[in-house]
Design an enzyme around this catalytic site. Structure first.
Site, short mmCIF file in Angstrom:
data_model
loop_
_atom_site.label_atom_id
_atom_site.label_comp_id
_atom_site.label_asym_id
_atom_site.label_seq_id
_atom_site.Cartn_x
_atom_site.Cartn_y
_atom_site.Cartn_z
N ASP A 6 0.87 -1.18 0.00
CA ASP A 6 0.00 0.00 0.00
C ASP A 6 0.91 1.23 0.00
OD1 ASP A 6 -2.25 1.68 0.25
OD2 ASP A 6 -2.13 1.69 2.42
N SER A 7 0.32 2.39 -0.17
CA SER A 7 1.11 3.62 -0.12
C SER A 7 1.47 3.98 1.32
CB SER A 7 0.31 4.77 -0.72
OG SER A 7 -0.82 5.00 0.08
N CYS A 69 -4.51 -1.39 -1.79
CA CYS A 69 -4.63 0.03 -2.09
C CYS A 69 -5.56 0.19 -3.29
CB CYS A 69 -3.23 0.56 -2.41
SG CYS A 69 -3.20 2.27 -2.97
N GLU A 147 -1.90 8.76 8.25
CA GLU A 147 -0.46 8.50 8.37
C GLU A 147 0.14 9.24 9.57
OE1 GLU A 147 1.81 6.58 6.57
OE2 GLU A 147 0.10 5.70 5.53
N CYS A 179 -10.83 3.70 -0.09
CA CYS A 179 -9.39 3.84 0.13
C CYS A 179 -9.09 3.12 1.44
CB CYS A 179 -9.03 5.32 0.23
SG CYS A 179 -7.36 5.61 0.87
N HIS A 181 -6.89 3.49 3.64
CA HIS A 181 -6.61 4.36 4.79
C HIS A 181 -7.91 4.77 5.50
CE1 HIS A 181 -2.58 4.80 3.11
NE2 HIS A 181 -2.23 5.37 4.23
N1 DGL Z 1 -4.61 3.25 0.81
C1 DGL Z 1 -4.58 3.83 -0.49
C2 DGL Z 1 -5.88 3.52 -1.24
O1 DGL Z 1 -6.56 2.59 -0.86
C3 DGL Z 1 -4.26 5.26 -0.33
C4 DGL Z 1 -3.95 5.95 -1.58
C5 DGL Z 1 -3.08 7.14 -1.47
O2 DGL Z 1 -1.95 7.01 -0.99
O3 DGL Z 1 -3.52 8.19 -1.92
O4 DGL Z 1 -6.24 4.14 -2.20
#
Ligand code: DGL
Length: 254
Positions: A6-7, A69, A147, A179, A181
């Site tokens: 994931d990011s 993600c 984050e 998302c 997050h």
């Molecule tokens: N967790 C990522 C998602 O589901 C986050 C994306 C991002 O970093 O913008 O899209």
């Protein structure tokens, strides 16, 4: 070994769900937090990062990869499936389940800018809904708030309240958390919405899919399973979210 990326910390709730089903399986998780949010990056940049993560996870021994993600899935999964010879499980906004259970005329979707403008997402949307039945909003600053752990701050709570108000104005009852997050914001959303809205996220569906593809064959009976978490940036957010859990925290060097 199951690879997940994931990011940032968004996919950690998915990692936990995977570990509940496969407690003896080694897992390796990448938090590409140095480059978060992906949702504000160019498509080619996201694609390149995804390719690097897949190369790295394969090198480490992953035999299946979960793209935890929505942004990376909607941008990259089709290319990755063509380029790499191992199974991928992606995560995308749960439009179909939301439309199926919705009792109101409109559903809500909250996701990143990149996800909402991707052709992958828009193709799914057109398949299961029409434009008038989906109300969308970008979760501006939501990834950064999760984050950095400031979700209880006054200004962020106000931001969440405005988002709920936006959906209320459109008479939306079912909201898709598009998302990973945002899964960490579900309790806050529910509290602010006060029982008027249902927030949908697809963890259960992803686990079902993982079981179907990965099966039982890979389950080792050794109790020596390892969880390794690689961060491209600082590890603070991972340490905060996985407090008390056993894992190795490592630095990603690309
Ligand atoms: N967790 C990522 C998602 O589901 C986050 C994306 C991002 O970093 O913008 O899209």
């Amino acid at each position: 070994m199951i690879g997940i990326f994931d990011s940032g910390v968004g996919g950690l709730s998915l990692l936990n769900a995977v570990q509940r089903v496969y407690p003896f399986e080694d897992c390796i998780y990448i938090s590409d937090n140095k480059y978060a949010p992906f949702g504000e990056k160019e498509i080619n940049f996201i694609l390149e990062r995804c390719r690097k993560h897949v190369d790295f996870l394969i090198e480490q021994g992953a035999s299946i990869i979960i793209i935890a993600c929505n942004t990376a899935t909607t941008i990259a999964i089709n290319s990755l499936r063509k380029e790499f010879d191992l199974p991928f499980i992606g995560i995308e906004p749960a439009i179909k389940p939301a439309i199926t259970i919705s009792t109101s005329s409109k559903i809500g979707v909250i996701a990143t800018r990149a996800t909402l403008s991707s052709s992958f997402y828009n193709t799914t949307k057109c398949k299961y809904a029409n434009n008038d039945s989906v109300v969308e909003i970008i979760g501006e600053g939501f990834v950064e708030a999760v984050e950095s752990g400031i979700i209880h701050s006054k200004s962020f709570q106000e931001h969440l309240r405005k988002t709920i108000l936006f959906f209320k104005r459109h008479e939306v009852r079912f909201v898709v958390l598009g998302c990973t997050h945002y899964f960490f914001l579900k309790d806050e959303f529910e509290r602010i919405a006060g029982g008027d809205m249902i927030f949908i996220e697809p963890t259960e569906a992803i686990i079902k899919r993982l079981k179907a593809i990965y099966g039982e064959n890979h389950i080792s009976t050794s109790k020596q399973s390892k969880t390794s978490i690689y961060c491209s940036g600082a590890g603070d957010a991972v340490l905060r979210i996985l407090k008390g859990q056993k894992f190795r925290l490592l630095q990603l060097d690309y």
